[in-house]
Write an enzyme that holds these catalytic residues in place. Structure first.
Site, PDB file in Angstrom:
ATOM      1  N   ARG A 253      52.987  20.326  33.330  1.00 29.98           N
ATOM      2  CA  ARG A 253      54.080  19.708  32.583  1.00 29.98           C
ATOM      3  C   ARG A 253      53.651  19.341  31.171  1.00 29.98           C
ATOM      4  O   ARG A 253      54.395  19.537  30.210  1.00 29.98           O
ATOM      5  CB  ARG A 253      54.599  18.484  33.353  1.00 29.98           C
ATOM      6  CG  ARG A 253      55.469  18.876  34.522  1.00 29.98           C
ATOM      7  CD  ARG A 253      55.832  17.725  35.435  1.00 29.98           C
ATOM      8  NE  ARG A 253      56.752  18.188  36.469  1.00 29.98           N
ATOM      9  CZ  ARG A 253      57.132  17.482  37.507  1.00 29.98           C
ATOM     10  NH1 ARG A 253      56.661  16.253  37.671  1.00 29.98           N
ATOM     11  NH2 ARG A 253      57.972  17.982  38.404  1.00 29.98           N
TER      12      ARG A 253
ATOM     13  N   TYR B 220      61.409  25.268  33.331  1.00 32.79           N
ATOM     14  CA  TYR B 220      60.386  25.342  34.393  1.00 32.79           C
ATOM     15  C   TYR B 220      59.477  24.126  34.387  1.00 32.79           C
ATOM     16  O   TYR B 220      59.513  23.302  33.485  1.00 32.79           O
ATOM     17  CB  TYR B 220      59.611  26.644  34.376  1.00 32.79           C
ATOM     18  CG  TYR B 220      58.858  27.097  33.155  1.00 32.79           C
ATOM     19  CD1 TYR B 220      58.592  26.284  32.060  1.00 32.79           C
ATOM     20  CD2 TYR B 220      58.366  28.418  33.119  1.00 32.79           C
ATOM     21  CE1 TYR B 220      57.872  26.752  30.978  1.00 32.79           C
ATOM     22  CE2 TYR B 220      57.646  28.887  32.034  1.00 32.79           C
ATOM     23  CZ  TYR B 220      57.391  28.052  30.972  1.00 32.79           C
ATOM     24  OH  TYR B 220      56.676  28.528  29.903  1.00 32.79           O
ATOM     25  N   GLU B 221      58.682  24.009  35.454  1.00 34.27           N
ATOM     26  CA  GLU B 221      57.843  22.838  35.719  1.00 34.27           C
ATOM     27  C   GLU B 221      58.648  21.546  35.831  1.00 34.27           C
ATOM     28  O   GLU B 221      58.199  20.480  35.438  1.00 34.27           O
ATOM     29  CB  GLU B 221      56.752  22.692  34.647  1.00 34.27           C
ATOM     30  CG  GLU B 221      55.870  23.899  34.464  1.00 34.27           C
ATOM     31  CD  GLU B 221      55.238  24.399  35.761  1.00 34.27           C
ATOM     32  OE1 GLU B 221      55.114  23.593  36.701  1.00 34.27           O
ATOM     33  OE2 GLU B 221      54.896  25.572  35.829  1.00 34.27           O
ATOM     34  N   GLY B 222      59.836  21.662  36.371  1.00 37.04           N
ATOM     35  CA  GLY B 222      60.729  20.511  36.504  1.00 37.04           C
ATOM     36  C   GLY B 222      61.651  20.438  35.307  1.00 37.04           C
ATOM     37  O   GLY B 222      61.203  20.197  34.184  1.00 37.04           O
TER      38      GLY B 222
END
Length: 590
Positions: free
Chosen positions: A297, A441-443
């Site tokens: 993140r 992406y990655e949350g």
């Protein structure tokens, strides 16, 4: 053809002058004998060459060609294999890896600056090693000594890569819904079965092996997220002596056709009874995987900064040369038919916005890196604990604010080019496409905002927030602190809005979700204000040593405080409007 030159002067300014990193490293026993100012400068110099001369020239051709899938095999664009071989020979994958297994052990404050250069030069190329670095972090933190000894050295070398296999077609944010299964085998390993989607670098031709970290559920596991375990699943089996054996039952079913990062293979991965090894404890895999996810993140947040820097460099160069119309005050380039567009107010507004947000983000990334270094290397238990709490608080801000504003900056850069910004050969439209995924992406950034406000502020009554704002207040209380009044005003706005939300959340479950995105942006603008005040303080102190550089810092700080920080007023108003306006329509009325 766009080019990229690492902003070394500014990187050093942030690292050495604003945060005095060498002084910090000297008091941390694990770093004191491995890195100093000269070492850091040498690494940055070499990183600038690698990213500017090796990787950046492949960015456009890689986008045009894209990754290709045929019969389960993925080929990267022309030039990638050769460049990757040169890249790993420099030890870049293991830059901040554990020295006990072959990593270089460099501090995160330095690593975030390298990552910015890497993403600026080529996001697709950067992702192959970024996932490897994150996988190494999870293995180092949670795997058995046998697994670490077997897998970390070749991964740090870059001979083997890593991937993160979480998402399934029906389970994205809600990982408790995953269906992948792990069955125990007699020899202590596990048989992994399931399908994963959106797997960055799940298959490629750059490395001799790929080490997949896979979330799956054991038989009779608890339902939901509490029943998830983490497994290490190699593409190619590894013999007891470390040599490669037979191909594991892992295959790439296809790759996605995407808006951007086209040279990065985004794969559908099928596990058909593949042999895997448990990492950490059974049913606690999500916590172990979050070690990797939180690394990713921050890394993906830095993708936003890197793309914005690349866009800014191109836009400034174009604005200095493109001739259109005359300045409002009269001709500036009298010998030419028109003035360069950099004389025009709106072009300056866009360029200054890009400069202020990118350089503010660069400083904030270094600050987060500083907290990561303290949490990892400090020998003071309280300092470690406080730094770790700040990392937890600030990671969602870094991921979401860096990428939201990174897209804004890339769009500004495209706009400076006018019609040419929409044309492939100038590179700006690719940056807009490439950086767009970083918000997803990655949350997704909406999830990051919920994490910040719901878990990191409301859940602990604002304790972590007050620890952060106390640092800002301490800085602003100094007699010579620049921009102290507007900085304190912004901090007060953040604190009072937070207190209001703490009260509102007790009576309405919708308030956190309704306010979260605006709240994260409010937090981000206040954090950047602190960064700019700190940079301005250093610029004032050293102005005589390099007037051109430091006067530009002071002017950009003035722009930030006068033209960008006031956005917090509107954000506060949106938050205090509450959740009711979001629920005025029934689902059928949309």
């Amino acid at each position: 053809m766009p080019t990229f030159n690492a902003p070394l002067r500014d990187l050093r300014f942030v690292l050495h002058e604003v945060f005095e990193a060498p002084r910090l490293w000297a008091r941390l026993p694990a770093l004191a004998h491995s890195v100093d100012a000269d070492t850091a400068d040498a690494i940055l110099e070499e990183a600038a060459k690698v990213t500017g001369q090796l990787i950046a020239p492949l960015n456009r051709s890689g986008d045009e060609e894209g990754a290709q899938w045929l019969n389960g095999e993925v080929s990267t664009p022309r030039g990638f294999k050769q460049a990757y071989a040169t890249y790993i020979n420099g030890g870049w994958v293991g830059l901040s890896g554990n020295p006990g297994y072959g990593g270089m052990g460099m501090p995160k404050m330095l690593a975030v600056q390298f990552e910015e250069m890497l993403y600026a030069a080529g996001s697709s190329f950067a992702l192959y090693s970024a996932l490897s670095s994150g996988a190494c972090l999870a293995i180092d933190a949670h795997a058995s000594e046998t697994l670490k000894t077997t897998y970390l050295p070749p991964m740090y070398e870059g001979r083997w890569a890593g991937s993160m296999c979480l998402t399934e077609a029906h389970a994205g944010t809600d990982l408790g819904l995953i269906r992948s299964r792990a069955e125990p085998r007699a020899d202590g390993s596990y048989s992994i079965t399931g399908s994963k989607i959106f797997i960055t670098g799940g298959e490629q031709d750059l490395t001799e092996n790929i080490i997949h970290l896979v979330l799956a559920k054991l038989p009779n596991a608890p339902t939901g997220a509490k029943g998830i375990s983490l497994f290490l699943v190699p593409k190619v089996m590894v013999n007891p002596d470390g040599t490669l054996g037979a191909r594991n039952a892992v295959s790439c079913g296809s790759i996605e056709h995407k808006m951007g990062i086209k040279a990065s293979a985004t794969c559908v991965m099928n596990f058909d009874g593949a042999i895997g090894h448990l990492i950490g404890e059974p049913n606690k895999g999500l916590a172990a995987m979050f070690t990797m996810m939180n690394y990713e993140r921050l890394s993906i947040g830095i993708q936003g900064i890197g793309c914005a820097e690349a866009s800014y460099q191109a836009a400034v160069g174009y604005a200095r040369e493109r001739l259109q119309s005359r300045a409002a005050t009269g001709p500036v380039a009298e010998e030419k038919a028109a003035d360069p567009i950099i004389v025009h107010a709106d072009v300056r507004r866009m360029l200054l916005s890009m400069k202020a947000m990118t350089e503010g983000g660069r400083a904030f990334a270094c600050y987060v890196g500083q907290q990561l270094d303290l949490a990892k290397f400090s020998d003071d238990a309280l300092e470690q604990q406080q730094a770790a709490a700040l990392v937890a608080l600030l990671t969602p801000v870094a991921k979401a604010f860096f990428t939201d504003t990174g897209l804004d900056s890339c769009i500004h850069g495209q706009q400076v080019f006018g019609g040419h910004g929409y044309i492939r050969e100038w590179g700006q439209e690719q940056l807009v496409r490439d950086v767009r995924i970083a918000q997803i992406y990655e949350g997704t950034n909406g999830i990051q905002a919920l994490d910040l406000l719901g878990r990191k502020v409301v859940a602990n009554g604002g304790e972590g927030l007050r620890s952060f704002t106390a640092q800002i207040r301490q800085f602003a209380s100094q007699a010579d602190a620049p921009f102290a009044a507007p900085l304190l005003d912004a901090v007060q706005r953040l604190e009072s809005t937070s207190d209001w939300l703490l009260t509102q959340a007790k009576g309405s479950p919708n308030e956190v979700g309704a306010a979260s995105v605006e709240y994260l942006h409010l937090f981000g603008y206040v954090a950047y204000a602190w960064m700019w005040a700190r940079m301005a303080a250093v610029a004032r102190q050293h102005h005589a040593q390099d007037p051109a550089f430091y006067s530009a810092k002071l002017a950009t700080a003035e722009f930030y405080f006068s033209r960008l920080l006031p956005r917090t007023l509107g954000l506060e108003a949106c938050i205090r409007a509450g959740s009711a306006p979001l629920y005025g329509l029934s689902a059928e009325q949309f």
